[in-house]
Design an enzyme around this catalytic site. Structure first.
Site, mmCIF file in Angstrom:
data_model
loop_
_atom_site.group_PDB
_atom_site.id
_atom_site.type_symbol
_atom_site.label_atom_id
_atom_site.label_comp_id
_atom_site.label_asym_id
_atom_site.label_seq_id
_atom_site.Cartn_x
_atom_site.Cartn_y
_atom_site.Cartn_z
ATOM 1 N N GLU A 111 0.830 -1.213 0.000
ATOM 2 C CA GLU A 111 0.000 0.000 0.000
ATOM 3 C C GLU A 111 0.862 1.261 0.000
ATOM 4 O O GLU A 111 0.627 2.198 0.758
ATOM 5 C CB GLU A 111 -0.963 -0.011 1.201
ATOM 6 C CG GLU A 111 -1.922 -1.188 1.166
ATOM 7 C CD GLU A 111 -3.027 -1.123 2.214
ATOM 8 O OE1 GLU A 111 -2.917 -0.349 3.172
ATOM 9 O OE2 GLU A 111 -4.014 -1.862 2.058
ATOM 10 N N GLU A 133 -6.588 -7.580 -1.490
ATOM 11 C CA GLU A 133 -7.303 -7.586 -0.208
ATOM 12 C C GLU A 133 -8.751 -7.224 -0.434
ATOM 13 O O GLU A 133 -9.072 -6.045 -0.611
ATOM 14 C CB GLU A 133 -6.704 -6.556 0.771
ATOM 15 C CG GLU A 133 -5.317 -6.893 1.253
ATOM 16 C CD GLU A 133 -4.826 -5.939 2.346
ATOM 17 O OE1 GLU A 133 -5.634 -5.119 2.849
ATOM 18 O OE2 GLU A 133 -3.642 -6.021 2.686
#
Ligand SMILES: *[C@@H]1O[C@H](CO)[C@@H](O)[C@H](O)[C@H]1NC(C)=O
Ligand SMILES: *[C@@H]1O[C@H](CO)[C@@H](O)[C@H](O)[C@H]1NC(C)=O
Length: 725
Positions: A181, A251
């Site tokens: 991320e 995710e």
């Protein structure tokens, strides 16, 4: 003769080469290709340190039975390298054993090495010592950071290679991840971030693992051949940064984590299945449930700020390893339907047909004649009858129907056939018989304190060896102070960077304050009783995990940084900030290892009528027999305040049932866009009341249970429960 031999050699070589080429994991814009086979890959996150090795085989089997192809896990740097160069791959850190179990079950693995992992894990997975390497800046174009990161990534890759765990070696790992991320951080810090992304990708690719690398949330500039991927509740609109990269959902959030002071979150199975169906009907080729089994933040592994010990996540397998129905079963049925469509899906891109205002068909028609269709109704309110290839189909609101032959509906995301299974917590083993021990409030004159003038940042002093740091000082009150006569007690104000603070004056608890989810900072402000002469001020500052996310989160402070003032004296306001402060790391009971059998035998415990009750800084201990059977075990901590719990010397985590869930528990409709603000539960109740005690930590009898209680709880009502569904 020679010629024939050479020819033979060439044939052998060529077939060998084509074999190794086929064994490699590759990809294109449509899908991953493993051993020459295109796949729609179904994956789920199970983090090995969040359960016990004894639980792993069952969790992995339940994942396989649920229709998963891949187990995804982060690699936890601070588990594996607690001090520089000293490695740990034992127990819950035995990643090799975990991956071999994945392989034994016939599943693949996605290894997210990071080494930044976020994960609601202490310090985002970084060891605390890393912060104190000279010149260190996390996650940017910084020499010391890059050297340390490359060192750890190489260590892990070499370990995997030496155990033959990458797919081309016959192992389960079909892909890895570098960073995590990072896109939003890069966006904020600019040029050094861009340079770091490039470096990280090159460094990873140079590891020669033989399997692809992924960077999630690296939307614009994941350098080739690294694949960028999407994280979120939905990702159907995500488009990879190059047309020759497969569309990945690293995710898909199955629920959400719990924070102390926050509610529990529930993501309905219908909406989760809907998000998956929408993703794969739109070219998606890999998706991963984050989490498939969330598990437990044992010990002090939960991150700041205020992340709870339970990491249940409302995942398909619950914290205790039981099936969270109907979610688990509804997804298993979804996976069966997807696998029926796989042959048609992987060989072509979908054609999208408009069926109505909010309705579409996504049709996969392969050259060989296979056909699969997804019929979707995006309307959150209305059921709709649509016509597809001259046949009528009824679509509930916010749902997708799956037709593996373009005719027969085998699955609709809003129609749940699995029965639900509410968890039950049943007391077992009866009342426990407790003993107590009161910890000491140290004072500035103790011999074992550190003398350091002024106020110091907490982590710099503790290096996270304990949650607790005492800030100690003396305040002299002259006998002619006006307040001694008037009774107008002075106002004592303490400002802290977080996360919780207990204020003791002359050994008496005078108040407790703590930060909140949104703001860890806190201020204690109260009129306090002081006497003429020397007054002992003892501030117990408590960390609740270290930050795991945010730009340069390594620079965030914890602890009492002031100002500290006393107002209402003859002189007006006295500033205590810069005066002599002394420090003590941890509690006396921690130094004595009261959580262990030998340590607990080293002090006198009170019992019966002398048992401390609702007193701060109190240790409690008891012994118990393992409840019969195999049902998972928990502690009902509902009557306690805040602290930490150990069973047979192993920490089951921080407890904080006195922190009550604040939220908006206004019901839960599966239809409509989901967010972490929707479907909140347990408002007005403890954010976490039950604490998982792994079965494998118990012996048949005489198990030592130790609780450290900061605030003052009532141990009479603390008991064992078993969990069933
Ligand atoms: C799927 O990918 C193809 C090829 O890149 C593209 O043309 C098409 O628009 C995509 N379809 C969807 C629904 O995203
Ligand atoms: C941390 O501690 C060192 C000494 O150990 C000191 O020099 C430094 O100023 C401290 N940093 C902070 C932010 O308190």
């Amino acid at each position: 003769m020679l010629r024939t031999n050479i020819l033979l050699l060439i044939i052998v070589l060529v077939s060998f080469l084509s074999c190794t080429v086929r064994a490699k994991v590759s990809y294109d814009g449509r899908s991953f290709i493993i051993n020459g086979q295109r796949k729609i890959l179904i994956s789920g996150s199970i983090h090995y340190p969040r359960s016990t090795p004894e639980m792993w085989p069952d969790l992995i089997q339940k994942a396989k039975d649920g229709g998963l192809d891949v187990i995804q896990t982060y690699v936890f740097w601070n588990v594996h390298e607690p001090s520089p160069g000293k490695y740990n791959f034992e127990g819950r850190g035995d990643i090799v054993r975990f991956l071999k179990l994945v392989k034994a079950a016939g599943l693949y693995a996605h290894l997210r090495i990071g080494p930044y992992i976020c994960a609601e894990w202490n310090f985002g997975g970084f060891p605390v010592w890393l912060k104190y390497v000279p010149g260190m800046e996390f996650r940017t174009d910084n020499g010391p950071f890059k050297a340390a990161m490359q060192g750890f990534v190489t260590k892990i890759v070499n370990l995997m290679k030496s155990e033959n765990l990458f797919e081309p070696q016959g192992g389960p790992i079909i892909m890895s991840q570098i960073e995590n991320e990072y896109g939003p951080v890069e966006w904020e810090i600019g040029a050094p971030g861009k340079a770091y992304t490039k470096w990280a990708a090159q460094m990873a690719v140079a590891q020669n693992t033989g399997v692809p690398w992924v960077m999630c949330m690296q939307d614009d500039d994941a350098p080739d051949p690294v694949i960028d991927a999407c994280n979120g509740f939905y990702c159907e609109g995500f488009v990879p940064n190059k047309p020759y990269k497969p569309k990945m959902f690293t995710e898909i959030w199955t629920g959400w984590y719990t924070q102390y002071g926050g509610p529990n979150l529930h993501r309905p199975a219908e909406d989760l299945a809907y998000a998956v169906a929408r993703f794969i009907q739109n070219n998606g080729s890999f998706f991963n449930y984050y989490m498939y089994h969330g598990g437990t933040n044992f010990g002090r592994t939960a991150s700041g700020l205020f992340v709870a010990t339970s990491y249940d996540y409302d995942a398909p397998i619950d914290e205790y390893g039981l099936l969270n129905e109907p979610k688990w079963g509804h997804l298993r049925d979804l996976h069966k339907a997807i696998k029926q469509c796989e042959p048609a899906m992987v060989s072509t891109y979908p054609t999208v047909i408009w069926l109505g205002k909010n309705q579409e068909a996504h049709v996969f028609k392969s050259r060989s004649g296979a056909c699969a269709a997804f019929l979707s109704n995006y309307d959150p309110t209305y059921s709709v009858r649509v016509s597809f290839q001259n046949l009528p189909y009824d679509l509930p609101p916010w749902s997708v129907s799956i037709l593996p032959d373009c005719k027969t509906v085998v699955y609709n995301t809003a129609k749940v056939n699995s029965p639900s299974s509410e968890p039950l917590m049943t007391p077992v083993g009866g009342k426990l018989s407790w003993q107590s021990y009161t910890d000491e409030t140290p004072s500035a004159d103790d011999s074992d304190v550190l003398v350091m003038n002024g106020l110091w940042e907490q982590l710099n002093v503790t290096r996270d060896s304990s949650d607790y740091l005492w800030y100690l000082t003396d305040v002299n009150i002259a006998s002619n102070e006006g307040f001694l006569k008037s009774g107008q007690d002075p106002l004592f104000t303490v400002m802290s960077a977080g996360h919780a603070l207990h204020v003791f004056i002359n050994g008496q608890l005078s108040g407790t304050v703590y930060g909140s989810l949104d703001n860890p900072k806190l201020t204690y402000s109260s009129n306090v009783k002081l006497r003429a002469g020397v007054n002992k001020i003892s501030l117990l500052s408590v960390a609740v995990g270290l930050a795991n996310v945010g730009v340069h989160f390594e620079t965030w402070n914890t602890g009492v940084l002031g100002p500290i003032t006393l107002k209402g004296l003859n002189e007006g306001t006295r500033d205590l900030t810069k005066q002599r402060w002394t420090y003590k790391v941890g509690l006396k009971g921690e130094a004595q290892s009261l959580h262990t059998v030998t340590g607990s035998a080293s002090v006198e415990w009170a019992e019966g009528s002398l048992l401390a009750n609702k007193q701060p800084l109190t240790w409690y201990k008891t012994t118990f027999d393992a409840p019969p059977g195999n049902d998972p075990i928990a502690l009902d901590m509902g009557s306690m305040g805040k602290g930490e719990v150990w069973v047979n010397g192993q920490s089951i985590g921080r407890h904080w049932p006195a922190n009550i869930a604040n939220g908006n528990c206004g019901g839960c409709n599966y239809a409509g866009t989901f967010s972490e603000k929707k479907c909140q539960m347990h408002c007005g109740k403890p954010s976490q009341r039950w604490y998982h005690v792994p079965r494998s930590w118990l012996q048949p009898s005489g198990n030592l249970l130790v609780v450290f209680e900061e605030w003052g709880g009532d141990s009479t009502w603390l008991y064992l429960v078993k969990r069933t569904r």
